[in-house]
Design a protein around this motif. Structure first.
Motif, PDB file in Angstrom:
ATOM      1  N   VAL A 107      35.777  38.313  36.482  1.00 16.59           N
ATOM      2  CA  VAL A 107      36.624  38.813  35.399  1.00 16.59           C
ATOM      3  C   VAL A 107      35.753  39.715  34.533  1.00 16.59           C
ATOM      4  O   VAL A 107      34.728  39.291  34.003  1.00 16.59           O
ATOM      5  CB  VAL A 107      37.204  37.665  34.561  1.00 16.59           C
ATOM      6  CG1 VAL A 107      38.038  38.222  33.407  1.00 16.59           C
ATOM      7  CG2 VAL A 107      38.067  36.753  35.440  1.00 16.59           C
TER       8      VAL A 107
ATOM      9  N   PRO B  39      46.399  44.088  30.691  1.00 16.61           N
ATOM     10  CA  PRO B  39      47.444  43.771  31.663  1.00 16.61           C
ATOM     11  C   PRO B  39      48.152  42.495  31.226  1.00 16.61           C
ATOM     12  O   PRO B  39      47.575  41.655  30.531  1.00 16.61           O
ATOM     13  CB  PRO B  39      46.663  43.569  32.961  1.00 16.61           C
ATOM     14  CG  PRO B  39      45.304  43.140  32.527  1.00 16.61           C
ATOM     15  CD  PRO B  39      45.048  43.853  31.235  1.00 16.61           C
TER      16      PRO B  39
ATOM     17  N   LEU C 113      48.534  39.550  31.937  1.00 19.83           N
ATOM     18  CA  LEU C 113      47.973  38.398  32.624  1.00 19.83           C
ATOM     19  C   LEU C 113      47.416  37.471  31.545  1.00 19.83           C
ATOM     20  O   LEU C 113      46.680  37.923  30.662  1.00 19.83           O
ATOM     21  CB  LEU C 113      46.857  38.820  33.587  1.00 19.83           C
ATOM     22  CG  LEU C 113      47.257  39.773  34.719  1.00 19.83           C
ATOM     23  CD1 LEU C 113      46.027  40.363  35.384  1.00 19.83           C
ATOM     24  CD2 LEU C 113      48.118  39.032  35.744  1.00 19.83           C
TER      25      LEU C 113
ATOM     26  N   ALA D 151      43.707  37.589  30.680  1.00 16.35           N
ATOM     27  CA  ALA D 151      43.291  38.856  30.082  1.00 16.35           C
ATOM     28  C   ALA D 151      43.725  38.937  28.622  1.00 16.35           C
ATOM     29  O   ALA D 151      42.974  39.398  27.754  1.00 16.35           O
ATOM     30  CB  ALA D 151      43.872  40.021  30.877  1.00 16.35           C
TER      31      ALA D 151
ATOM     32  N   PHE E  33      51.751  44.412  34.206  1.00 20.86           N
ATOM     33  CA  PHE E  33      50.977  44.286  35.451  1.00 20.86           C
ATOM     34  C   PHE E  33      51.892  43.778  36.571  1.00 20.86           C
ATOM     35  O   PHE E  33      52.674  42.865  36.372  1.00 20.86           O
ATOM     36  CB  PHE E  33      49.823  43.296  35.236  1.00 20.86           C
ATOM     37  CG  PHE E  33      48.857  43.232  36.380  1.00 20.86           C
ATOM     38  CD1 PHE E  33      47.768  44.094  36.435  1.00 20.86           C
ATOM     39  CD2 PHE E  33      49.038  42.314  37.406  1.00 20.86           C
ATOM     40  CE1 PHE E  33      46.875  44.036  37.493  1.00 20.86           C
ATOM     41  CE2 PHE E  33      48.149  42.259  38.476  1.00 20.86           C
ATOM     42  CZ  PHE E  33      47.067  43.115  38.515  1.00 20.86           C
ATOM     43  N   PRO E  34      51.823  44.408  37.769  1.00 26.30           N
ATOM     44  CA  PRO E  34      50.826  45.405  38.153  1.00 26.30           C
ATOM     45  C   PRO E  34      51.237  46.861  37.971  1.00 26.30           C
ATOM     46  O   PRO E  34      50.384  47.730  37.861  1.00 26.30           O
ATOM     47  CB  PRO E  34      50.621  45.105  39.635  1.00 26.30           C
ATOM     48  CG  PRO E  34      51.963  44.617  40.100  1.00 26.30           C
ATOM     49  CD  PRO E  34      52.550  43.864  38.944  1.00 26.30           C
TER      50      PRO E  34
ATOM     51  N   TRP F 204      50.074  49.008  34.715  1.00 21.34           N
ATOM     52  CA  TRP F 204      48.619  48.934  34.595  1.00 21.34           C
ATOM     53  C   TRP F 204      47.931  49.695  35.727  1.00 21.34           C
ATOM     54  O   TRP F 204      46.989  50.443  35.499  1.00 21.34           O
ATOM     55  CB  TRP F 204      48.168  47.468  34.586  1.00 21.34           C
ATOM     56  CG  TRP F 204      46.682  47.318  34.366  1.00 21.34           C
ATOM     57  CD1 TRP F 204      46.051  47.169  33.165  1.00 21.34           C
ATOM     58  CD2 TRP F 204      45.661  47.325  35.361  1.00 21.34           C
ATOM     59  NE1 TRP F 204      44.693  47.087  33.349  1.00 21.34           N
ATOM     60  CE2 TRP F 204      44.423  47.178  34.695  1.00 21.34           C
ATOM     61  CE3 TRP F 204      45.650  47.447  36.750  1.00 21.34           C
ATOM     62  CZ2 TRP F 204      43.198  47.135  35.364  1.00 21.34           C
ATOM     63  CZ3 TRP F 204      44.439  47.410  37.424  1.00 21.34           C
ATOM     64  CH2 TRP F 204      43.232  47.253  36.734  1.00 21.34           C
ATOM     65  N   VAL F 205      48.396  49.493  36.939  1.00 16.79           N
ATOM     66  CA  VAL F 205      47.782  50.174  38.093  1.00 16.79           C
ATOM     67  C   VAL F 205      47.875  51.691  37.931  1.00 16.79           C
ATOM     68  O   VAL F 205      46.917  52.425  38.202  1.00 16.79           O
ATOM     69  CB  VAL F 205      48.443  49.724  39.415  1.00 16.79           C
ATOM     70  CG1 VAL F 205      48.025  50.628  40.567  1.00 16.79           C
ATOM     71  CG2 VAL F 205      48.068  48.273  39.717  1.00 16.79           C
TER      72      VAL F 205
ATOM     73  N   SER G 200      39.758  47.800  29.641  1.00 18.01           N
ATOM     74  CA  SER G 200      40.828  46.950  30.149  1.00 18.01           C
ATOM     75  C   SER G 200      40.225  45.770  30.900  1.00 18.01           C
ATOM     76  O   SER G 200      39.218  45.917  31.601  1.00 18.01           O
ATOM     77  CB  SER G 200      41.759  47.731  31.080  1.00 18.01           C
ATOM     78  OG  SER G 200      42.871  46.937  31.445  1.00 18.01           O
TER      79      SER G 200
ATOM     80  N   VAL H  87      40.407  42.751  33.726  1.00 20.66           N
ATOM     81  CA  VAL H  87      41.088  42.343  34.952  1.00 20.66           C
ATOM     82  C   VAL H  87      40.105  41.570  35.823  1.00 20.66           C
ATOM     83  O   VAL H  87      38.883  41.724  35.693  1.00 20.66           O
ATOM     84  CB  VAL H  87      41.653  43.570  35.717  1.00 20.66           C
ATOM     85  CG1 VAL H  87      40.554  44.318  36.474  1.00 20.66           C
ATOM     86  CG2 VAL H  87      42.789  43.158  36.648  1.00 20.66           C
ATOM     87  N   GLY H  88      40.635  40.744  36.708  1.00 21.25           N
ATOM     88  CA  GLY H  88      39.800  40.013  37.653  1.00 21.25           C
ATOM     89  C   GLY H  88      39.714  40.763  38.970  1.00 21.25           C
ATOM     90  O   GLY H  88      40.736  41.146  39.540  1.00 21.25           O
ATOM     91  N   HIS H  89      38.493  40.997  39.441  1.00 19.05           N
ATOM     92  CA  HIS H  89      38.263  41.625  40.746  1.00 19.05           C
ATOM     93  C   HIS H  89      38.045  40.512  41.765  1.00 19.05           C
ATOM     94  O   HIS H  89      37.006  39.864  41.781  1.00 19.05           O
ATOM     95  CB  HIS H  89      37.057  42.556  40.684  1.00 19.05           C
ATOM     96  CG  HIS H  89      37.337  43.849  40.006  1.00 19.05           C
ATOM     97  ND1 HIS H  89      37.435  45.044  40.692  1.00 19.05           N
ATOM     98  CD2 HIS H  89      37.567  44.151  38.707  1.00 19.05           C
ATOM     99  CE1 HIS H  89      37.698  46.020  39.837  1.00 19.05           C
ATOM    100  NE2 HIS H  89      37.785  45.504  38.632  1.00 19.05           N
TER     101      HIS H  89
END
Length: 497
Positions: free
Chosen positions: A267, A353, A355, A358, A383-384, A387-388, A400, A402-404
């Motif tokens: 994150v 986002p 989430l 977040a 999201f998504p 945001w995307v 921003s 977000v979790g990768h």
């Protein structure tokens, strides 16, 4: 004649029965495992959702190699391999006498078919991009597979251990989504849609037979319902419990074992490095020192999670703890901001986002930045979809969260373009050099160097590795603590008496 009281005989008989049953009691050989999401299908080579791999990876489908619970590459259907000095040719020695669960033999031709299918122009494999360095594949004999690359790729073995690269039997391909056929220790038994998937032991498995005869994956999306299922005995284990706030009740219950580990999801608060004032590394470093990672973990996950100092998870082999590079220190953070020309701080926007983790993290960060004179405005981004488009594609943002979730994805900082807009010749060179290595030790050293560069430059605020909260009944063994690959590998699971 000897007279014995009948009541004594009865008592002795009862004692004998109790003693005998105790001596002959056998450990359970079944397991009911709870999951949050029901998979859309059961073929990990044809669709992306991680829930697919959480049922079938290693349990039913296997690859040439595998990734163990420490995040290391190990042999699987290939018992050994060699790599040419230039790093372009991989020669795999495949195991003998391996059969699929439909009794078809696994050979080099099967492996070639599987990998060729990934590379086809019309491939729907969810991780096809990972295998693009592969130039050609040949099967000179039934036990030998040769992969030739167009350029060196030190991560190739790691990617070959992914769910997307499991071996498939050609004649079963069309039905693998609903009735999968693999080489693993468990075979498909049934799928009650909306409820559960059951696997049973494969008696002709080539390797060590599992101790469990049957495993049922039950799908329970609601966290409260997950907790209730554990408490009532409806499930034996939930390897990825989704309610951190309910975890304490199981930690204090001696009927359960609660194991807190990490996942491969980092994150982070991504930063648009092109925009002022974030184009100055001192500003990014100051914000990192103004961020109390543990406070964010406490607020978002009830304290469960591991602070990180770079884009690498503790579940990955080669991880370095670099949180001490820019530790929480608001006094030094404010001084560094003044050195960068912002003694009175500045204002920017956090595009959040929608989430929960977040949003919670952003609110905490907003309070901490106010302490050093920095104003962070909060802007919600659906999201998504929105945001995307705004952040990931258009890079229309300042920061921003977000979790990768992709394992071992540190190389994203060497992608150009990418939403961080981060430019570092040192980092790009480190990633390129790592790609050219031909042994695991050099690969891990290369990633340690890359982690150090990111930790120093702070192209994103590195917050925490997402937790893996595992809860299961006492007496169950062989479950994974960490999660280097999204999965529920139960091949080593067993019950003690």
């Amino acid at each position: 004649m000897i007279h014995v009281n009948r009541s004594i005989l009865s008592a002795l008989a009862i004692i004998g029965l109790v003693t005998t049953s105790g001596v002959n009691a056998q450990p359970r050989t079944d397991l009911i495992l709870g999951m949050s999401v029901e998979p859309s299908g059961l073929d990990p080579t044809a669709a992306a959702p991680v829930a697919i791999a959480q049922v079938v990876w290693q349990n039913l489908f296997e690859g040439l190699v595998t990734i163990n619970k420490e995040g290391e590459v190990e042999p699987s259907l290939a018992e050994s391999w060699s790599i040419s000095e230039d790093g372009l040719t991989y020669t795999f020695d495949l195991r003998d006498n391996v059969t699929f669960q439909n009794n078809k033999a696994f050979t080099a031709d099967t492996a070639k078919y599987t990998l060729d299918k990934i590379l086809k122009s019309d491939s729907i494999n969810p991780q096809k991009a990972l295998y693009t360095p592969i130039k050609s594949i040949s099967a000179p004999d039934p036990d030998t597979l040769v992969i030739t690359l167009s350029s060196p790729s030190a991560d190739l073995l790691y990617w070959l251990g992914f769910p997307a690269a499991v071996m498939i039997e050609p004649s079963s391909e069309q039905n693998n989504a609903t009735h999968p056929i693999g080489t693993g220790p468990f075979l498909f038994s049934n799928w009650k849609k909306g409820n559960q998937v059951t696997l049973s032991k494969y008696d002709n498995y080539w390797g060590e037979k599992p101790k469990l005869d049957k495993v049922t994956f039950r799908f329970i999306s609601d966290p409260q319902a997950q907790a209730a299922a554990l408490s009532s005995g409806g499930v034996d284990a939930i390897p990825q419990f989704q309610a951190p706030e309910l975890t304490s009740q199981f930690q204090s219950d001696n009927k359960f074992e609660t194991v807190i580990g990490t996942t491969s999801m980092e994150v982070i608060a991504g930063i648009n490095n092109n925009r002022k004032p974030f184009n100055d590394p001192r500003v990014r470093q100051a914000l990192m020192m103004a961020t109390d990672r543990q406070a964010i973990i406490d607020a978002t996950n009830e304290g469960f999670g591991t602070p990180i100092g770079s884009h690498f998870s503790p579940s990955d082999a080669g991880y370095e703890d670099l949180t001490n590079v820019w530790p929480y220190d608001p006094v030094k953070a404010k001084a560094l901001l003044a050195e960068a020309g912002y003694p009175n701080g500045f204002t920017f926007t956090m595009k959040m986002p929608t989430l929960a983790y977040a949003e919670r993290a952003a609110e905490i960060m907003q309070a901490y930045y106010a302490m050093i004179g920095v104003t962070m405005k909060l802007e919600s981004s659906e999201f998504p979809a929105k945001w995307v488009q705004d952040v990931f594609k258009d890079t229309n943002y300042d920061m921003s969260i977000v979790g990768h979730a992709e394992p071992m994805d540190i190389s994203i900082y060497a992608r150009h373009p990418y939403y961080f807009n981060y430019q570092s010749t040192d980092f790009d060179a480190s990633i390129a050099a790592t790609a050219n290595t031909t042994n695991e030790a050099d690969r891990l050293l290369g990633y340690k160097k890359s982690q150090a560069i990111l930790a120093q430059d702070v192209p994103a605020l590195f917050l925490y590795a997402y937790p893996k909260i595992g809860i299961w009944k006492k007496g169950l063994h062989g479950m994974w603590e960490n999660l280097p690959v999204p999965s529920n590998d139960i091949t080593d699971a067993f019950w003690s008496e």
